[in-house]
Design an enzyme around this catalytic site. Structure first.
Site, PDB file in Angstrom:
ATOM      1  N   PHE A  11      63.758  65.328  32.456  1.00 21.34           N
ATOM      2  CA  PHE A  11      63.081  65.329  31.167  1.00 21.34           C
ATOM      3  C   PHE A  11      62.505  66.392  30.834  1.00 21.34           C
ATOM      4  O   PHE A  11      62.886  67.756  29.978  1.00 21.34           O
ATOM      5  CB  PHE A  11      62.517  64.161  30.899  1.00 21.34           C
ATOM      6  N   LEU A  35      68.552  66.519  42.300  1.00 24.84           N
ATOM      7  CA  LEU A  35      69.527  65.515  41.665  1.00 24.84           C
ATOM      8  C   LEU A  35      69.480  64.259  42.098  1.00 24.84           C
ATOM      9  O   LEU A  35      70.527  63.585  42.582  1.00 24.84           O
ATOM     10  CB  LEU A  35      70.936  66.116  41.651  1.00 24.84           C
ATOM     11  N   ASP A 124      47.856  62.671  33.302  1.00 27.43           N
ATOM     12  CA  ASP A 124      46.662  62.132  33.020  1.00 27.43           C
ATOM     13  C   ASP A 124      46.592  60.890  33.688  1.00 27.43           C
ATOM     14  O   ASP A 124      45.179  60.339  33.644  1.00 27.43           O
ATOM     15  CB  ASP A 124      46.418  61.981  31.146  1.00 27.43           C
ATOM     16  N   GLU A 125      47.677  60.211  34.493  1.00 20.01           N
ATOM     17  CA  GLU A 125      47.170  59.060  35.120  1.00 20.01           C
ATOM     18  C   GLU A 125      46.579  59.230  36.335  1.00 20.01           C
ATOM     19  O   GLU A 125      46.019  58.402  36.883  1.00 20.01           O
ATOM     20  CB  GLU A 125      48.751  58.411  35.670  1.00 20.01           C
ATOM     21  N   ALA A 148      50.409  57.326  40.372  1.00 16.69           N
ATOM     22  CA  ALA A 148      49.482  58.117  40.103  1.00 16.69           C
ATOM     23  C   ALA A 148      48.567  58.296  41.255  1.00 16.69           C
ATOM     24  O   ALA A 148      48.146  59.517  41.495  1.00 16.69           O
ATOM     25  CB  ALA A 148      48.657  57.111  39.034  1.00 16.69           C
ATOM     26  N   LYS A 151      50.521  61.258  42.896  1.00 12.00           N
ATOM     27  CA  LYS A 151      50.273  62.436  41.911  1.00 12.00           C
ATOM     28  C   LYS A 151      48.733  63.205  42.300  1.00 12.00           C
ATOM     29  O   LYS A 151      48.699  64.412  42.086  1.00 12.00           O
ATOM     30  CB  LYS A 151      50.396  62.103  40.481  1.00 12.00           C
ATOM     31  N   ASN A 176      51.470  61.110  28.177  1.00 15.00           N
ATOM     32  CA  ASN A 176      52.780  60.646  28.121  1.00 15.00           C
ATOM     33  C   ASN A 176      53.576  61.488  27.062  1.00 15.00           C
ATOM     34  O   ASN A 176      53.362  61.602  25.761  1.00 15.00           O
ATOM     35  CB  ASN A 176      52.905  59.165  27.534  1.00 15.00           C
ATOM     36  N   TYR A 204      55.386  44.802  27.464  1.00 18.46           N
ATOM     37  CA  TYR A 204      54.745  44.135  28.452  1.00 18.46           C
ATOM     38  C   TYR A 204      53.361  43.506  27.919  1.00 18.46           C
ATOM     39  O   TYR A 204      52.740  44.106  27.068  1.00 18.46           O
ATOM     40  CB  TYR A 204      54.249  45.147  29.639  1.00 18.46           C
ATOM     41  N   ARG A 270      52.956  44.552  33.608  1.00 16.91           N
ATOM     42  CA  ARG A 270      53.051  45.308  34.764  1.00 16.91           C
ATOM     43  C   ARG A 270      51.853  45.060  35.505  1.00 16.91           C
ATOM     44  O   ARG A 270      50.893  45.082  35.027  1.00 16.91           O
ATOM     45  CB  ARG A 270      53.034  46.855  34.228  1.00 16.91           C
TER      46      ARG A 270
HETATM   47  P1  NAD Z   1      61.880  63.214  35.614  1.00 18.31           P
HETATM   48  O1  NAD Z   1      61.930  61.694  36.370  1.00 18.31           O
HETATM   49  O2  NAD Z   1      62.798  62.921  34.333  1.00 18.31           O
HETATM   50  O3  NAD Z   1      62.836  64.263  36.238  1.00 18.31           O
HETATM   51  C1  NAD Z   1      62.287  64.463  37.503  1.00 18.31           C
HETATM   52  C2  NAD Z   1      63.390  65.582  38.388  1.00 18.31           C
HETATM   53  O4  NAD Z   1      62.682  65.945  39.600  1.00 18.31           O
HETATM   54  C3  NAD Z   1      64.677  64.890  38.344  1.00 18.31           C
HETATM   55  O5  NAD Z   1      65.451  66.165  37.792  1.00 18.31           O
HETATM   56  C4  NAD Z   1      64.795  64.987  39.764  1.00 18.31           C
HETATM   57  O6  NAD Z   1      66.312  65.173  40.147  1.00 18.31           O
HETATM   58  C5  NAD Z   1      63.955  66.079  40.438  1.00 18.31           C
HETATM   59  N1  NAD Z   1      63.329  65.624  41.716  1.00 18.31           N
HETATM   60  C6  NAD Z   1      62.951  64.415  42.131  1.00 18.31           C
HETATM   61  N2  NAD Z   1      62.635  64.546  43.328  1.00 18.31           N
HETATM   62  C7  NAD Z   1      62.846  65.513  43.889  1.00 18.31           C
HETATM   63  C8  NAD Z   1      62.809  66.407  45.244  1.00 18.31           C
HETATM   64  N3  NAD Z   1      62.666  66.050  46.432  1.00 18.31           N
HETATM   65  N4  NAD Z   1      63.386  67.850  45.358  1.00 18.31           N
HETATM   66  C9  NAD Z   1      63.816  68.340  44.114  1.00 18.31           C
HETATM   67  N5  NAD Z   1      63.837  67.873  42.840  1.00 18.31           N
HETATM   68  C10 NAD Z   1      63.581  66.581  42.790  1.00 18.31           C
HETATM   69  O7  NAD Z   1      60.505  63.545  35.229  1.00 18.31           O
HETATM   70  P2  NAD Z   1      59.819  63.945  34.081  1.00 18.31           P
HETATM   71  O8  NAD Z   1      59.413  62.926  33.195  1.00 18.31           O
HETATM   72  O9  NAD Z   1      60.564  65.169  33.514  1.00 18.31           O
HETATM   73  O10 NAD Z   1      58.516  64.739  34.746  1.00 18.31           O
HETATM   74  C11 NAD Z   1      58.239  65.857  35.174  1.00 18.31           C
HETATM   75  C12 NAD Z   1      56.886  66.132  35.868  1.00 18.31           C
HETATM   76  O11 NAD Z   1      56.016  65.985  34.740  1.00 18.31           O
HETATM   77  C13 NAD Z   1      56.629  65.147  36.909  1.00 18.31           C
HETATM   78  O12 NAD Z   1      55.849  65.952  37.763  1.00 18.31           O
HETATM   79  C14 NAD Z   1      55.822  64.018  36.367  1.00 18.31           C
HETATM   80  O13 NAD Z   1      54.638  63.583  37.138  1.00 18.31           O
HETATM   81  C15 NAD Z   1      54.914  65.063  35.100  1.00 18.31           C
HETATM   82  N6  NAD Z   1      54.679  64.288  34.016  1.00 18.31           N
HETATM   83  C16 NAD Z   1      55.224  63.474  33.301  1.00 18.31           C
HETATM   84  C17 NAD Z   1      55.083  63.001  32.107  1.00 18.31           C
HETATM   85  C18 NAD Z   1      55.982  62.256  31.211  1.00 18.31           C
HETATM   86  O14 NAD Z   1      55.533  61.374  30.198  1.00 18.31           O
HETATM   87  N7  NAD Z   1      57.171  62.108  31.482  1.00 18.31           N
HETATM   88  C19 NAD Z   1      53.726  62.911  31.686  1.00 18.31           C
HETATM   89  C20 NAD Z   1      52.666  63.728  32.637  1.00 18.31           C
HETATM   90  C21 NAD Z   1      53.207  64.271  33.689  1.00 18.31           C
HETATM   91  P1  TYD Z   2      56.188  54.052  30.286  1.00 22.60           P
HETATM   92  O1  TYD Z   2      57.135  54.764  29.656  1.00 22.60           O
HETATM   93  O2  TYD Z   2      56.839  53.617  31.820  1.00 22.60           O
HETATM   94  O3  TYD Z   2      55.101  55.393  30.933  1.00 22.60           O
HETATM   95  P2  TYD Z   2      53.628  55.127  31.577  1.00 22.60           P
HETATM   96  O4  TYD Z   2      53.633  54.081  32.485  1.00 22.60           O
HETATM   97  O5  TYD Z   2      53.817  56.337  32.548  1.00 22.60           O
HETATM   98  O6  TYD Z   2      52.547  55.280  30.842  1.00 22.60           O
HETATM   99  O7  TYD Z   2      55.501  53.075  29.707  1.00 22.60           O
HETATM  100  C1  TYD Z   2      54.595  53.503  28.708  1.00 22.60           C
HETATM  101  C2  TYD Z   2      54.011  52.064  28.292  1.00 22.60           C
HETATM  102  O8  TYD Z   2      54.998  51.018  27.704  1.00 22.60           O
HETATM  103  C3  TYD Z   2      53.167  51.465  29.439  1.00 22.60           C
HETATM  104  O9  TYD Z   2      51.863  50.849  28.801  1.00 22.60           O
HETATM  105  C4  TYD Z   2      53.932  50.357  29.838  1.00 22.60           C
HETATM  106  C5  TYD Z   2      54.853  49.989  28.461  1.00 22.60           C
HETATM  107  N1  TYD Z   2      56.287  49.465  28.623  1.00 22.60           N
HETATM  108  C6  TYD Z   2      56.412  48.452  28.033  1.00 22.60           C
HETATM  109  O10 TYD Z   2      55.684  47.407  27.311  1.00 22.60           O
HETATM  110  N2  TYD Z   2      57.707  47.807  28.640  1.00 22.60           N
HETATM  111  C7  TYD Z   2      59.025  48.574  29.194  1.00 22.60           C
HETATM  112  O11 TYD Z   2      59.960  47.939  29.526  1.00 22.60           O
HETATM  113  C8  TYD Z   2      58.297  49.622  29.889  1.00 22.60           C
HETATM  114  C9  TYD Z   2      59.322  50.562  30.717  1.00 22.60           C
HETATM  115  C10 TYD Z   2      56.871  49.985  29.582  1.00 22.60           C
END
Ligand code: NAD
Ligand code: TYD
Length: 332
Positions: A11, A35, A124-125, A148, A151, A176, A204, A270
């Site tokens: 993403f 992938l 931030d987690e 978390a 990470k 997030n 949740y 959760r």
């Molecule tokens: P995502 O789950 O959408 O994508 C993760 C990607 O990493 C995928 O393309 C997957 O194929 C690849 N991947 C997984 N394991 C791998 C490995 N061993 N080697 C190579 N590639 C691998 O994740 P995202 O939401 O895009 O998050 C990206 C980064 O940002 C992560 O480090 C996550 O901890 C951090 N982050 C995400 C959020 C959020 O809200 N999504 C917030 C803060 C930090």
């Molecule tokens: P999520 O998108 O899983 O992100 P994170 O746990 O990394 O913050 O969840 C965001 C918030 O939404 C979290 O407080 C859990 C809640 N949540 C629900 O209430 N229902 C759901 O089905 C999911 C996936 C999350």
């Protein structure tokens, strides 16, 4: 600059690669991605023919894959690759420890050997939950889920490589994210696509938990700024200051999509669910960053994207994800 981006088919990584190629015409991007279920090459269809972009399928935990990527002589590495979903980390934590901790260690070893800057994408987690006020970059790390904690392990390894070996690394701890191309296991795309399918949304507990919602492009701009201008060894929180309870978030989605509260299904909470995340982002703001999307505008844009791109998410929701969904939520 030639960037090695890991996890670029996910993403945030795919949004980041598009931003870099658009905003920095001189830059090249090598994308190393395993992938996994979360990695989707079609996320980068828009740039796959760009001669400045190349893709390597590989695992950041495998020394030979990391070696091959570094043999292309990047000037910097940006590490997005991770297992990222809290709920999956509760069911099967091992993949999280492996990729998030061991994978980061492998990259750090190569960054140390080659001397290139490494930007590590943390979260931030790692701080854990806070009832009032906001965490600063020097606050203690008290992670509560296996995600978390993994990470936090990675984040602390990066710190140790800066202190012990003097490598040039920077860390971002983002709140997030939401926006286009987010895998529909995360709350916003799950709820939006469920409503588009005529289903209910599984909220949740009582929906009292608070998250600070950051539009993905704003996060990518901040990451890009820290990569180029961040102080060596620096840690930067990134948050938009758009704190909402999950119930407020859900109501906003229902309102935009024109459906009522009967679409909410309250489901068991959760385990270990963090009540509130909140970070103080003044440090990254002092570099000149501020979020451009306000929450409702970003959310509307996101709802529109999922409504217009059913061909992106329908195959995901009807594929392997369906079994995961049914086991977790039943027939909601
Ligand atoms: P995502 O789950 O959408 O994508 C993760 C990607 O990493 C995928 O393309 C997957 O194929 C690849 N991947 C997984 N394991 C791998 C490995 N061993 N080697 C190579 N590639 C691998 O994740 P995202 O939401 O895009 O998050 C990206 C980064 O940002 C992560 O480090 C996550 O901890 C951090 N982050 C995400 C959020 C959020 O809200 N999504 C917030 C803060 C930090
Ligand atoms: P999520 O998108 O899983 O992100 P994170 O746990 O990394 O913050 O969840 C965001 C918030 O939404 C979290 O407080 C859990 C809640 N949540 C629900 O209430 N229902 C759901 O089905 C999911 C996936 C999350």
């Amino acid at each position: 600059m030639r960037l090695l981006v890991t996890g670029g088919c996910g993403f945030i990584g795919s949004n980041f690669i598009r931003l870099v190629l658009r905003e920095h015409p001189e830059d090249e991007v090598i994308n190393l991605d395993k992938l996994t279920y979360a990695g989707n090459p079609t996320n980068l269809r828009e740039v796959e023919k760009d001669p400045r972009y190349s893709f390597l399928k590989g695992d950041i935990c495998e020394p030979s894959d990391v070696e091959e990527a570094f043999s292309l002589r990047p000037d910097a590495v940006v590490n997005f690759a991770a297992e990222t979903h809290v709920d999956r980390s509760i069911i099967s934590p091992e993949d999280f420890v492996r990729t998030d901790v061991l994978g980061t260690f492998r990259l750090l070893e190569k960054a140390r050997e080659s001397g290139v800057r490494m930007l590590h994408v943390s979260t931030d987690e790692v701080y854990g939950s806070i009832e009032e006020g906001s965490f600063k970059e020097d606050s203690a790390l008290r992670p509560n889920s296996p995600y978390a904690a993994s990470k936090a392990g990675a984040d602390l390894l990066v710190r140790s490589y800066v202190r012990t070996y003097g490598i040039d690394a920077v860390i971002v701890r983002s709140s997030n994210n939401y926006g286009p191309f987010q895998y529909p296991e995360k709350v916003i795309p799950l709820f939006v696509t469920n409503i588009l399918e005529g289903r209910k949304v599984p909220l949740y507990g009582e929906g009292r938990n608070v998250r600070d919602w950051l539009f993905v492009e704003d996060n990518c701009r901040a990451i890009d700024l820290v990569l180029r201008r961040g102080e060596a060894g620096g840690i930067y929180n990134i948050g938009a200051g758009e704190e909402k309870t999950n119930l407020e978030l859900t109501r906003a989605i229902l309102e935009i999509m024109g459906v009522g509260e009967e679409c909410i299904e309250y489901v068991p909470d959760r385990p270990g669910h963090d009540l509130r995340y909140s970070v103080d982002s003044s440090r990254v703001r002092s570099l000149g960053w501020s979020p451009r999307r306000d929450f409702m505008a970003g959310l509307r844009e996101t709802v529109r994207w999922y409504s217009d791109h059913r061909e992106w998410w329908e195959p995901i929701k009807s594929g392997d994800f369906r079994r995961y969904y049914l086991e977790k939520y039943g027939d909601i």
